[in-house]
Design a protein around this motif. Structure first.
Motif, mmCIF file in Angstrom:
data_model
loop_
_atom_site.group_PDB
_atom_site.id
_atom_site.type_symbol
_atom_site.label_atom_id
_atom_site.label_comp_id
_atom_site.label_asym_id
_atom_site.label_seq_id
_atom_site.Cartn_x
_atom_site.Cartn_y
_atom_site.Cartn_z
ATOM 1 N N ASP A 53 59.593 73.179 52.652
ATOM 2 C CA ASP A 53 58.416 73.194 52.895
ATOM 3 C C ASP A 53 58.002 74.451 53.788
ATOM 4 N N ARG A 61 57.265 65.946 54.272
ATOM 5 C CA ARG A 61 57.831 67.380 54.583
ATOM 6 C C ARG A 61 58.062 67.660 55.639
ATOM 7 N N SER A 118 54.602 71.129 48.217
ATOM 8 C CA SER A 118 55.194 70.655 49.184
ATOM 9 C C SER A 118 53.479 70.140 49.783
ATOM 10 N N ARG A 169 61.117 70.036 56.235
ATOM 11 C CA ARG A 169 60.763 71.978 56.793
ATOM 12 C C ARG A 169 60.875 72.809 56.354
#
Length: 583
Positions: free
Chosen positions: A132, A125, A117, A129
């Motif tokens: 991520d 990203r 990622s 999140r």
């Protein structure tokens, strides 16, 4: 802490060869699937580690996809030696699955592979999140952040500081162009502001008799993003001390920062020992071309303005001339690339001279230097044979800035900057006031609550632009970590300082009424600073972008791409806070 056994009996980092032969239940996310026909394998991941799952009953794999959240029961076994994985702590064992329960299913296609990622577009990203953060490197940054903040808190308490939380809803100030403002429902037409820093509150705590205060303070500032600045909000280690001088604050700052960096620096890194070098603002702008000097770079800038006033080179006449010396003659290609860089940053050219074996000069401006002055320049610049010296000429402020950029570029191109080191310094003696280039009005340079050097007498008798303040920054590797000051605790001095900056006493009473009132009731001398937590962690993790160490950062355009902020609100919400939007 003992876990419920509904989903798992332990976390994956708690499993070792001691558990071989035990029936266990584990839970996590499916990081990888390998189907070998008669036998299948899953790499199961939780926040703490990875464990290989073997499925000899391949029907257990049916319906399972990568990143599904699962609970798996089975027996811990020793892996065959040829299949050991030395990259993970559980690399010599595996769990043979007997049953699998899908706790949370993935619907549709993943937006990106978790393990890679950090290599994809930042906007994607940030939108996902929560995915991520499953990446080991990303979550490690958050764990590291937590550990640093815990250490800072414990260290400050050990040093005798009292942790106090100050308000988030506060009053906007005259300097509040970067404030986030919050409308009041109860008080029509009035607004709160989110604090850019807990400045007034921590000073009021000193007046209240709190001897040493600190907090891990959230601060809110409507600024544009940079690599070392997150838009919207940031955190700082805010602290203040009563009956303290500038030197007292320096000692406290050195103690906490040295301890933090020595504990969390990567292996092999050196950290500046206390006391840190103290560099005046004037010296920093001359020698480094910036008030954020990177001491890992050994190059220093010198001033040759007066010298070139006696030479016949017209482009240097009536200009500030700064020079940087390096050892060694450079190739024509090096000189051409450096000239291109100089022109890209706004310079008309980049003069230079090379020192030959007989200490004569070779270069385009040699003929403009009288013979009787050549030895003087060698002495002024400390030139030796095989040195090269570069010249930057412009108005004083711009010459300093350009010289600083050339110094940084030379340090990188020559690869002469110190490696694996955190080099700290204080920069102090900042000007108290500055003149606005557009309005020509005098205003505060930095913090308006700083004590002017010379006190009331200086404010009454000196040119405001010559008055220095007891203000200081901590800089590490060219990054400003902290600003601070000895505070102005004297009401007469405060009134006069604001008067010089264009605010009469009535404005002072209205906008800073709390401090104005408090300073009439026995305010002690006090001082403090506020090192940036985000920047500390960014440096310690060697991340180039500050958003890498923030759990849920705004994008570079100050947007929360995951939750959709800022967004529109309903007309009813606007009516409740007495707001009408102009489009």
């Amino acid at each position: 802490m003992k876990l419920s056994t509904l989903y798992r009996e332990c976390t994956l980092n708690q499993i070792s060869e001691k558990e071989i032969g035990r029936e266990m239940k584990v839970a996590g996310w499916v990081e990888n699937i390998r189907d070998h026909g008669g036998v299948s394998f899953i790499d199961l991941r939780d926040m703490y580690g990875v464990l290989q799952i073997v499925m000899r009953d391949t029907s257990l794999l049916k319906g399972i996809n990568k990143e599904d959240c699962v609970s798996i029961s089975g027996k811990i076994e020793k892996r065959d030696e040829e299949t050991y994985n030395p990259k993970i702590p559980t690399g010599t064992i595996e769990l043979e699955a007997h049953s699998v329960e899908i706790l949370g299913k993935v619907y549709g296609q993943l937006p990106f592979e978790i393990v890679t990622s950090k290599e994809i577009r930042e906007d994607l990203r940030l939108k996902y999140r929560f995915l991520d953060l499953r990446n080991r490197k990303v979550i490690d940054n958050m764990i590291f952040r937590s550990n640093v903040i815990l250490f800072l808190r414990e260290k400050m308490i050990q040093m005798g500081f009292l942790e106090v939380q100050t308000p988030i809803l506060c009053a906007s100030s005259p300097e509040g162009a970067r404030d986030y403002i919050v409308p009041s429902r109860h008080h029509k037409g009035k607004f709160y502001a989110l604090p850019q820093a807990p400045q007034q509150y921590k000073q009021l705590l000193m007046v209240a008799g709190v001897d040493k205060y600190f907090q891990i303070a959230p601060c809110f500032r409507d600024e544009d993003a940079r690599a070392d600045r997150s838009p919207g909000e940031f955190y700082q280690l805010d602290f203040e001390m009563s009956f303290a001088t500038q030197e007292d604050v320096f000692r406290a700052g050195e103690e906490v920062l040295t301890a933090t960096f020595e504990k969390f620096a990567p292996e092999g890194y050196e950290v500046t020992k206390a006391p840190y070098p103290v560099i005046s603002y004037k010296q920093a702008m001359l020698e480094f071309g910036t008030d954020k000097p990177d001491l890992r770079n050994p190059l220093r800038i010198i001033d040759l303005s007066e010298f070139f006033s006696r030479c016949s080179f017209k482009p240097f006449q009536n200009k500030t001339v700064r020079a940087i010396k390096i050892h060694g003659h450079q190739s024509k290609g090096f000189q051409e690339k450096l000239l291109k860089f100089a022109m890209d940053i706004g310079m008309a050219g980049l003069g230079y001279l090379e020192v030959l074996e007989d200490l004569s000069y070779k270069g385009p401006i040699d003929k403009f230097i009288p013979d009787e002055l050549k030895a003087e320049m060698r002495q002024l610049a400390g030139l030796e044979k095989e040195d090269t010296i570069f010249f930057i000429a412009d108005k004083e402020e711009k010459a300093a800035m350009l010289a600083g950029q050339i110094r940084s570029e030379l340090g990188q191109r020559l690869d002469i900057c110190e490696k694996n080191a955190y080099r700290f310094c204080f920069v102090n003696d900042f000007p108290m006031f500055e003149k606005d280039p557009q309005t020509k009005q005098i205003g505060f340079t930095h913090n308006p609550f700083s004590m002017p050097q010379g006190g009331l007498e200086a404010l009454n008798t000196k040119d405001p632009l010559e008055i220095l303040a007891y203000q200081y920054d901590i800089v590490c590797n060219g990054v400003e970590l902290s600003s601070g000051a000895v505070r102005n605790h004297n009401l007469d001095i405060m009134v006069k300082a604001f008067e010089i900056a264009g605010y009469d006493e009535e404005v002072l009473k209205q906008k800073f009424g709390a401090l104005y009132n408090a300073f009439q009731f026995g305010a002690p001398p006090h001082a403090g600073m506020a090192p940036g937590v985000d920047r500390m962690i960014m440096l310690l993790r060697n991340e180039e972008n500050i958003r890498e160490i923030i759990p849920f950062p705004m994008s570079g355009t100050a947007q929360d791409l995951m939750c959709g902020a800022p967004n529109v609100v309903t007309e009813q919400q606007l009516r409740e806070v007495h707001i009408k939007v102009r489009v």
